[in-house]
Design a protein around this motif. Structure first.
Motif, PDB file in Angstrom:
ATOM      1  N   ARG A 270       0.845  -1.195   0.000  1.00 14.27           N
ATOM      2  CA  ARG A 270       0.000   0.000   0.000  1.00 14.27           C
ATOM      3  C   ARG A 270       0.882   1.247   0.000  1.00 14.27           C
ATOM      4  NH1 ARG A 270      -1.260  -3.797   3.773  1.00 14.27           N
ATOM      5  NH2 ARG A 270      -3.325  -4.760   3.682  1.00 14.27           N
ATOM      6  N   HIS A 271       0.373   2.332  -0.514  1.00 15.74           N
ATOM      7  CA  HIS A 271       1.069   3.605  -0.431  1.00 15.74           C
ATOM      8  C   HIS A 271       1.157   4.007   1.040  1.00 15.74           C
ATOM      9  CE1 HIS A 271       2.019   7.855  -0.884  1.00 15.74           C
ATOM     10  NE2 HIS A 271       2.283   7.630  -2.162  1.00 15.74           N
ATOM     11  N   PRO A 272       2.288   4.550   1.490  1.00 16.22           N
ATOM     12  CA  PRO A 272       2.429   4.889   2.911  1.00 16.22           C
ATOM     13  C   PRO A 272       1.410   5.898   3.420  1.00 16.22           C
ATOM     14  CG  PRO A 272       4.319   5.671   1.626  1.00 16.22           C
ATOM     15  CD  PRO A 272       3.558   4.751   0.756  1.00 16.22           C
ATOM     16  N   LEU A 273       0.909   6.785   2.564  1.00 17.18           N
ATOM     17  CA  LEU A 273      -0.127   7.714   3.028  1.00 17.18           C
ATOM     18  C   LEU A 273      -1.427   6.972   3.337  1.00 17.18           C
ATOM     19  CD1 LEU A 273       0.240  10.932   0.840  1.00 17.18           C
ATOM     20  CD2 LEU A 273       0.723  10.673   3.279  1.00 17.18           C
ATOM     21  N   LEU A 274      -1.729   5.924   2.574  1.00 19.66           N
ATOM     22  CA  LEU A 274      -2.906   5.111   2.859  1.00 19.66           C
ATOM     23  C   LEU A 274      -2.718   4.354   4.167  1.00 19.66           C
ATOM     24  CD1 LEU A 274      -5.619   3.840   2.175  1.00 19.66           C
ATOM     25  CD2 LEU A 274      -4.405   2.202   0.714  1.00 19.66           C
ATOM     26  N   THR A 275      -1.552   3.740   4.328  1.00 15.69           N
ATOM     27  CA  THR A 275      -1.259   3.035   5.579  1.00 15.69           C
ATOM     28  C   THR A 275      -1.335   3.982   6.759  1.00 15.69           C
ATOM     29  OG1 THR A 275       0.149   1.427   4.446  1.00 15.69           O
ATOM     30  CG2 THR A 275       0.495   1.691   6.808  1.00 15.69           C
ATOM     31  N   ALA A 276      -0.763   5.177   6.610  1.00 15.93           N
ATOM     32  CA  ALA A 276      -0.770   6.162   7.697  1.00 15.93           C
ATOM     33  C   ALA A 276      -2.192   6.577   8.046  1.00 15.93           C
ATOM     34  CB  ALA A 276       0.064   7.379   7.308  1.00 15.93           C
ATOM     35  N   LYS A 277      -3.021   6.802   7.030  1.00 18.93           N
ATOM     36  CA  LYS A 277      -4.411   7.180   7.293  1.00 18.93           C
ATOM     37  C   LYS A 277      -5.120   6.110   8.113  1.00 18.93           C
ATOM     38  CE  LYS A 277      -6.934  10.001   6.315  1.00 18.93           C
ATOM     39  NZ  LYS A 277      -7.527  11.088   7.154  1.00 18.93           N
ATOM     40  N   GLN A 278      -4.947   4.845   7.729  1.00 18.97           N
ATOM     41  CA  GLN A 278      -5.638   3.755   8.418  1.00 18.97           C
ATOM     42  C   GLN A 278      -5.165   3.615   9.865  1.00 18.97           C
ATOM     43  OE1 GLN A 278      -4.490   0.762   5.481  1.00 18.97           O
ATOM     44  NE2 GLN A 278      -6.622   0.520   4.904  1.00 18.97           N
ATOM     45  N   TYR A 279      -3.849   3.571  10.047  1.00 13.49           N
ATOM     46  CA  TYR A 279      -3.331   3.297  11.383  1.00 13.49           C
ATOM     47  C   TYR A 279      -3.364   4.526  12.289  1.00 13.49           C
ATOM     48  CZ  TYR A 279      -2.128  -1.474  10.228  1.00 13.49           C
ATOM     49  OH  TYR A 279      -2.208  -2.803   9.899  1.00 13.49           O
ATOM     50  N   ALA A 280      -3.262   5.740  11.732  1.00 14.60           N
ATOM     51  CA  ALA A 280      -3.439   6.949  12.546  1.00 14.60           C
ATOM     52  C   ALA A 280      -4.867   7.005  13.085  1.00 14.60           C
ATOM     53  CB  ALA A 280      -3.125   8.196  11.729  1.00 14.60           C
ATOM     54  N   THR A 281      -5.840   6.660  12.239  1.00 11.60           N
ATOM     55  CA  THR A 281      -7.226   6.636  12.690  1.00 11.60           C
ATOM     56  C   THR A 281      -7.420   5.589  13.778  1.00 11.60           C
ATOM     57  OG1 THR A 281      -7.968   7.339  10.492  1.00 11.60           O
ATOM     58  CG2 THR A 281      -9.621   6.369  11.950  1.00 11.60           C
ATOM     59  N   LEU A 282      -6.822   4.411  13.590  1.00 13.59           N
ATOM     60  CA  LEU A 282      -6.909   3.366  14.608  1.00 13.59           C
ATOM     61  C   LEU A 282      -6.327   3.840  15.931  1.00 13.59           C
ATOM     62  CD1 LEU A 282      -7.353   0.510  15.690  1.00 13.59           C
ATOM     63  CD2 LEU A 282      -5.266  -0.198  14.492  1.00 13.59           C
ATOM     64  N   ASP A 283      -5.163   4.453  15.894  1.00 17.38           N
ATOM     65  CA  ASP A 283      -4.549   4.928  17.129  1.00 17.38           C
ATOM     66  C   ASP A 283      -5.406   6.008  17.788  1.00 17.38           C
ATOM     67  OD1 ASP A 283      -2.101   4.702  18.833  1.00 17.38           O
ATOM     68  OD2 ASP A 283      -1.978   6.851  18.398  1.00 17.38           O
ATOM     69  N   HIS A 284      -5.980   6.883  16.982  1.00 19.75           N
ATOM     70  CA  HIS A 284      -6.856   7.935  17.494  1.00 19.75           C
ATOM     71  C   HIS A 284      -8.078   7.326  18.179  1.00 19.75           C
ATOM     72  CE1 HIS A 284      -8.937  11.830  17.537  1.00 19.75           C
ATOM     73  NE2 HIS A 284      -9.998  11.200  17.042  1.00 19.75           N
ATOM     74  N   LEU A 285      -8.712   6.364  17.527  1.00 23.04           N
ATOM     75  CA  LEU A 285      -9.908   5.736  18.084  1.00 23.04           C
ATOM     76  C   LEU A 285      -9.596   4.919  19.333  1.00 23.04           C
ATOM     77  CD1 LEU A 285     -11.591   4.500  14.781  1.00 23.04           C
ATOM     78  CD2 LEU A 285     -12.375   6.384  16.238  1.00 23.04           C
ATOM     79  N   ALA A 286      -8.379   4.362  19.391  1.00 25.46           N
ATOM     80  CA  ALA A 286      -7.990   3.490  20.503  1.00 25.46           C
ATOM     81  C   ALA A 286      -7.265   4.242  21.608  1.00 25.46           C
ATOM     82  CB  ALA A 286      -7.109   2.357  19.980  1.00 25.46           C
ATOM     83  N   SER A 287      -7.264   5.566  21.548  1.00 26.34           N
ATOM     84  CA  SER A 287      -6.634   6.397  22.588  1.00 26.34           C
ATOM     85  C   SER A 287      -5.162   6.081  22.768  1.00 26.34           C
ATOM     86  CB  SER A 287      -7.384   6.241  23.923  1.00 26.34           C
ATOM     87  OG  SER A 287      -8.742   6.615  23.779  1.00 26.34           O
ATOM     88  N   GLY A 288      -4.465   5.837  21.646  1.00 26.65           N
ATOM     89  CA  GLY A 288      -3.017   5.705  21.697  1.00 26.65           C
ATOM     90  C   GLY A 288      -2.502   4.336  22.068  1.00 26.65           C
ATOM     91  N   ARG A 289      -3.169   3.282  21.607  1.00 24.08           N
ATOM     92  CA  ARG A 289      -2.739   1.922  21.977  1.00 24.08           C
ATOM     93  C   ARG A 289      -2.085   1.157  20.834  1.00 24.08           C
ATOM     94  NH1 ARG A 289      -7.344  -1.388  24.101  1.00 24.08           N
ATOM     95  NH2 ARG A 289      -8.889   0.174  23.480  1.00 24.08           N
ATOM     96  N   LEU A 290      -1.833   1.798  19.707  1.00 22.85           N
ATOM     97  CA  LEU A 290      -1.277   1.103  18.545  1.00 22.85           C
ATOM     98  C   LEU A 290       0.217   0.849  18.683  1.00 22.85           C
ATOM     99  CD1 LEU A 290      -1.402   0.127  15.532  1.00 22.85           C
ATOM    100  CD2 LEU A 290      -0.921   2.515  14.906  1.00 22.85           C
TER     101      LEU A 290
END
Length: 313
Positions: free
Chosen positions: A101-121
């Motif tokens: 995947r393009h790194p911007l796509l990966t960043a979008k997905q995992y940044a959102t995950l970390d945001h939703l999980a309150s910093g647990r990624l």
């Protein structure tokens, strides 16, 4: 997150059900599903596990399907689902094949995950090994190592604090493109998986942590020594979280055949055996348990947290 220190040996688990390779899958997982994953994740949360982990494959070719199966849950969707039903356990991709995947796509997905999980990624990344998967997605299989090297650099920028990250490389070039939400963490830990010489070098020079690919006990000390040497030669002083994957475990005396490689016995004896990983230089261990169903697995996990973990160095 688990980090190098004089504190206890941290422990995590790669979730069952979400990937079903014949190398490690138990028969009951074939008919298991989301409810089982939720209960296992909640058990890990209660039992003091430092992380739960999820694998990454997009599509499996027929030639590998008999061994690998085609059951591979998407890690972002799965970890986000489990983040909503847990409170403290961290969420590890082990590993995301980020070269697909393009790194911007990966960043979008995992940044959102970390945001939703309150910093647990914890973002675990690896090079991948299925050539047909790369071909189908238009990714470069032969240069996947070089692609991963630059992708790690691009992800460092894209998951950093800047709303408009910037990266200028040979493969990827971006600036002036904003992405929000940002990760909840100021620094998302980036662990690098693999046990080849290239992977170990990449982990030493670019990673916050190393995720081995099932190295046996007799091979780990040399791998860890190489990691340390490479970091010392490069003048790197930041901590590196070194991992290990243990043998299968069964707490107590099993009444069924758990396999000759499985470590069994009393909690204190198991802890003594597992503490050898700490003596080698590991900071976290990934455990798995032989089991015939979800209830037996969650019982084993609960017993590990209550009876084995207190004896870990």
């Amino acid at each position: 997150m688990p980090v190098p220190s004089e504190e206890r040996l941290a422990y995590g688990i790669q979730l069952p059900v979400q990937s079903q390779s014949t190398i490690y899958t138990e028969p009951w997982e074939a008919s298991a599903g989301p409810a089982d994953l939720v209960e296992i994740a909640r058990t890990a949360d209660r039992a003091g596990f430092d992380y739960i982990a999820c694998c990454d494959h997009v599509a499996i070719p027929r030639r590998l399907a008999q061994a690998m199966s085609t059951v591979w849950y998407d890690p972002v969707a799965t970890l986000a689902h489990l983040a909503a039903v847990t409170e403290r356990v961290r969420l590890l991709s082990h590993v995301a094949v980020v070269g697909l995947r393009h790194p911007l796509l990966t960043a979008k997905q995992y940044a959102t995950l970390d945001h939703l999980a309150s910093g647990r990624l914890i973002l675990g990344v690896g090079a991948g090994h299925v050539e047909e998967e790369f071909a189908a997605l238009g990714a470069d299989f032969r240069r996947r190592g070089a692609v991963l090297d630059e992708t790690v650099d691009a992800l460092r920028a894209a998951l950093g604090p800047d709303e408009y990250p910037e990266h200028h490389g040979k493969l990827y070039d971006f600036e002036g493109l904003g992405q929000r939400p940002r990760p909840a963490q100021e620094h998302v830990p980036l662990w690098i998986g693999g046990s080849s010489a290239a992977a170990v070098r990449r982990a030493a020079l670019k990673g916050d942590g190393w995720l081995p690919q099932g190295d046996p006990r007799d091979r780990l000390p040399a791998q860890i020594a190489t990691l340390r040497r490479l970091r010392e030669e490069a003048g790197l002083v930041a901590s590196l979280t070194i991992g290990a994957i243990t043998e299968p475990l069964y707490i107590g005396t099993p009444s069924w055949d758990v396999g000759r490689r499985t470590l069994t016995g009393a909690p204190e004896a198991l802890a003594e055996s597992l503490n050898a990983y700490r003596a080698m230089g590991a900071h976290q261990i990934q455990v798995r348990f032989r089991c015939r169903g979800r209830a037996e697995l969650t019982d084993q996990m609960t017993a590990f947290g209550a009876e084995v973990a207190p004896h870990l160095d």
